[in-house]
Design a protein around this motif. Structure first.
Motif, short mmCIF file in Angstrom:
data_model
loop_
_atom_site.label_atom_id
_atom_site.label_comp_id
_atom_site.label_asym_id
_atom_site.label_seq_id
_atom_site.Cartn_x
_atom_site.Cartn_y
_atom_site.Cartn_z
N GLY A 25 0.81 -1.21 0.00
CA GLY A 25 0.00 0.00 0.00
C GLY A 25 0.85 1.26 0.00
N MET A 26 2.02 1.19 -0.62
CA MET A 26 2.97 2.30 -0.60
C MET A 26 3.03 2.96 -1.97
SD MET A 26 6.90 2.13 0.83
CE MET A 26 6.37 1.47 2.41
N SER A 27 2.89 4.26 -2.01
CA SER A 27 2.96 4.96 -3.28
C SER A 27 4.40 5.03 -3.77
CB SER A 27 2.41 6.39 -3.14
OG SER A 27 3.28 7.18 -2.34
N ARG A 28 4.56 5.30 -5.04
CA ARG A 28 5.90 5.40 -5.61
C ARG A 28 6.70 6.55 -4.97
NH1 ARG A 28 5.04 5.19 -11.43
NH2 ARG A 28 5.01 2.93 -11.28
N PRO A 29 6.11 7.75 -4.80
CA PRO A 29 6.88 8.84 -4.15
C PRO A 29 7.31 8.51 -2.73
CG PRO A 29 5.00 9.74 -5.35
CD PRO A 29 4.82 8.25 -5.35
N VAL A 30 6.45 7.82 -1.97
CA VAL A 30 6.80 7.47 -0.59
C VAL A 30 7.97 6.50 -0.56
CG1 VAL A 30 6.03 6.27 1.49
CG2 VAL A 30 4.57 7.99 0.43
N LEU A 31 7.90 5.43 -1.36
CA LEU A 31 8.98 4.46 -1.39
C LEU A 31 10.28 5.10 -1.88
CD1 LEU A 31 10.19 1.67 -1.09
CD2 LEU A 31 9.25 1.07 -3.35
N ALA A 32 10.19 5.90 -2.92
CA ALA A 32 11.38 6.56 -3.44
C ALA A 32 12.01 7.45 -2.38
CB ALA A 32 11.03 7.38 -4.68
N GLY A 33 11.17 8.19 -1.64
CA GLY A 33 11.69 9.05 -0.59
C GLY A 33 12.40 8.27 0.50
N LEU A 34 11.82 7.13 0.89
CA LEU A 34 12.44 6.29 1.92
C LEU A 34 13.75 5.68 1.45
CD1 LEU A 34 9.27 4.51 3.36
CD2 LEU A 34 10.60 6.31 4.44
N LEU A 35 13.91 5.56 0.13
CA LEU A 35 15.15 5.01 -0.43
C LEU A 35 16.17 6.10 -0.75
CD1 LEU A 35 13.65 2.38 -2.90
CD2 LEU A 35 14.74 1.91 -0.69
N GLY A 36 15.74 7.36 -0.61
CA GLY A 36 16.65 8.46 -0.94
C GLY A 36 16.83 8.66 -2.43
N SER A 38 14.63 9.45 -6.42
CA SER A 38 13.50 10.19 -6.99
C SER A 38 12.41 9.23 -7.46
CB SER A 38 13.96 11.05 -8.17
OG SER A 38 14.36 10.21 -9.25
N PRO A 39 11.14 9.69 -7.49
CA PRO A 39 10.07 8.85 -8.02
C PRO A 39 10.32 8.44 -9.47
CG PRO A 39 9.15 10.68 -6.77
CD PRO A 39 10.62 10.94 -6.91
N SER A 40 10.95 9.32 -10.25
CA SER A 40 11.21 8.98 -11.66
C SER A 40 12.22 7.84 -11.76
CB SER A 40 11.73 10.20 -12.42
OG SER A 40 12.95 10.66 -11.86
N TRP A 41 13.22 7.81 -10.84
CA TRP A 41 14.18 6.71 -10.83
C TRP A 41 13.47 5.40 -10.52
CZ3 TRP A 41 15.39 3.34 -6.82
CH2 TRP A 41 16.50 2.50 -7.03
#
Length: 412
Positions: A25-36, A38-41
Motif C-alpha cells: 500500500g505504498m505509493s511510488r513517491p513514498v517508497l522513493a523518498g524512503l530510499l533516498g 527520486s520517483p522517476s528513478w
C-alpha cells in the motif's frame, strides 16, 4: 520442446518490486523518498528501463518493503536469504507443542495458583532481560508456564479467579511472542498473539489488555499491516484513557508504549510529523513515571526514550538525525541486555544511513557481544552485515564476513 512445454517467462526485478510495493500500500513517491531516490528513478526501475540496482540498494528496498526473503524480490532462487526470519531455535518444537496441546481441565493435577505463576513469570522476565542467551533461557521455561497457566484458567471456580488466571495466561502468551518473534513459524506467532488478546479481554484488566494490544500492533507492523497496527493501537489507547488517572505506573507505561508504537507505524509510512508527534506524547508520559521505572514487557521508561528517538529517525531514513539522536541516547542506561543490543542495532542502521559504515559495523560487533541471540534474529542487522560483506574495503569485508558467520547469515 513444444510451445506448451515452454517454461514461463520469469518475472523481472522491476515488476516484482512494483507488485511488492503495491501489496504494501505504498505509493511510488513514498517508497522513493524512503530510499533516498527520486520517483522517476523508481518508475524507471519498475518498468525495467534501469537494470537491477546493486546489492546495497536491493537490500535497502527489501528492508523498506519488509521482504522476508531476498529471492521474493530478485527472483533468484539460488540464494534465498531470509532477512527478517531468523533460524528456528532448538526450543521451538517444545514451545509449539505446549501451545498446541489441548488443556484438559479435569486432569488430576492441581494447577498452581496465580501468585505462584506470577512469581515464575517475574523470574522469566528477569532472565529475558539479563541473560545473553535469553531465547534459550526463556524457551526452557515457557512450555511448563504455558501448560500451567492454561490449566489454571480451566480449574478456576469463581469469577475473580478466572479473571486473575486469564491475566496470567495473557502475560505468558506475551512472553511467548518475544520468544517466537522472527522464527520460521509465523502461523504460531499469530496464533499466540490472538490467544493473548482473547485472554487479556477475559481478564478485564486494563494493563493486561494494553500489553496484548501492544504486541498485536508489533506483529501487524512487522508484517506490513500498518492499518491493522493503527487500529489496534488507537482502539486500546481509547480504552485506557479513563484508567490513566488511577491505574498506576504500569497502566501509564502501557499508554506510553502504545504512543511509541503509533509513532513507529507513522514512521514506516514516512509521516515525519505524526511520528515525532507521537514520540513527544510518549515522552511526556515517560517523564511522569519514576526515574528508575522500567516496564518488563515493553521496556517503556525514561531510559528508553532516547533509543526510541533513534529508531524513529532511522525508520524515516534520516541518517543525520539518526546519528544526532544516537549521540544523545545513552545505551548504558537501558537495563535490559536484549533491548540494549537492539538499540545498538538501531544505532548501526543510523550510522550506515549517514555513510559511516565502519562505525556501523563496530556497533553491530558491540551488539553481538552484549546479546548474541538478539542480533542473530534481527533482520536489520542481518541486512547490514550482508551488505558489508560486499564492501570495497578488504578489512571491512573481513570483519563483516566474520560477524556474518557468527550470526548465521553465511555458512561456516
Amino acid at each position: 520442446m513444444s510451445f506448451t512445454d515452454a517454461a514461463p517467462e520469469p518475472i523481472a526485478f522491476g515488476e516484482r518490486l512494483r507488485i511488492l510495493r503495491v501489496r504494501r500500500g505504498m505509493s511510488r513517491p513514498v517508497l522513493a523518498g524512503l530510499l533516498g531516490r527520486s520517483p522517476s528513478w523508481l518508475k524507471q526501475v519498475e518498468r525495467g528501463e534501469i537494470h537491477t540496482p546493486p546489492l546495497p540498494m536491493v537490500l535497502r528496498i527489501a528492508e523498506v518493503l519488509r521482504v522476508r526473503n531476498l529471492s521474493d524480490l530478485t527472483g533468484d532462487q539460488s540464494m534465498p536469504v531470509d532477512l527478517f526470519v531468523g533460524p528456528g531455535h532448538p526450543r521451538l518444537p517444545e514451545v509449539r507443542a505446549a501451545v498446541d496441546a489441548f488443556p484438559v481441565a479435569g486432569t488430576d493435577r492441581q494447577a498452581p495458583d496465580a501468585a505462584h505463576l506470577r512469581a515464575r513469570l517475574a523470574r522469566a522476565w528477569s532472565a529475558r532481560h539479563s541473560a545473553p542467551n535469553h531465547r534459550e533461557v526463556v524457551g526452557s521455561m515457557l512450555p511448563d508456564l504455558i501448560r500451567d497457566a492454561q490449566l489454571a484458567v480451566g480449574q478456576a471456580d469463581t469469577g475473580p479467579e478466572r479473571r486473575a488466571a486469564h491475566a496470567v495466561l495473557a502475560e505468558v502468551y506475551s512472553l511467548s511472542q518475544f520468544f517466537l518473534a522472527y522464527q520460521p513459524d509465523g502461523a504460531l506467532l499469530w496464533r499466540v498473539a490472538e490467544r493473548g488478546m482473547v485472554a487479556a479481554q477475559e481478564s478485564e484488566d486494563p494493563h493486561t489488555l494494553g500489553m496484548a494490544a501492544w504486541l498485536a500492533a508489533e506483529a501487524h507492523r512487522d508484517a506490513g499491516h500498518y492499518d491493522g497496527a493503527d487500529a489496534v493501537t488507537l482502539e486500546c489507547l481509547r480504552h485506557l484513557e479513563p484508567h490513566l488517572a488511577d491505574g498506576g505506573d504500569d497502566v501509564l507505561a502501557m499508554a506510553g508504549a502504545l504512543r511509541v508504537a503509533a509513532g513507529y507505524t507513522a514512521a514506516r509510512r514516512g509521516d515525519t510529523g505524526a511520528a515525532w508527534g507521537w514520540w513527544d506524547k510518549a515522552d511526556r508520559i515517560a517523564q511522569a513515571l519514576p526515574a528508575d521505572y522500567y516496564h518488563p514487557v515493553t521496556s517503556f521508561s525514561r531510559a528508553v526514550m532516547g533509543a526510541h528517538a533513534v529508531t524513529l529517525a532511522v525508520e524515516l531514513h534520516s541518517g543525520g538525525e539518526s546519528v544526532r539522536q544516537a549521540a544523545r541516547a545513552d545505551a548504558r542506561c537501558i537495563p535490559s541486555r536484549p533491548r540494549r543490543a537492539r538499540h545498538r542495532i538501531e544505532e548501526a542502521r543510523g550510522y550506515q544511513l549517514d555513510g559511516q559504515s565502519d562505525t556501523a559495523l563496530a556497533t553491530l560487533e558491540k551488539a553481538h557481544e552484549n546479546a548474541p541471540e538478539t542480533i542473530r534474529y534481527n533482520g536489520y542487522a542481518r541486512r547490514i552485515i550482508l551488505e558489508e560483506t560486499e564492501a570495497k574495503s578488504p578489512e571491512r569485508r573481513r570483519r563483516a564476513s566474520e560477524l556474518a558467520m557468527k550470526v548465521g547469515v553465511l555458512a561456516v
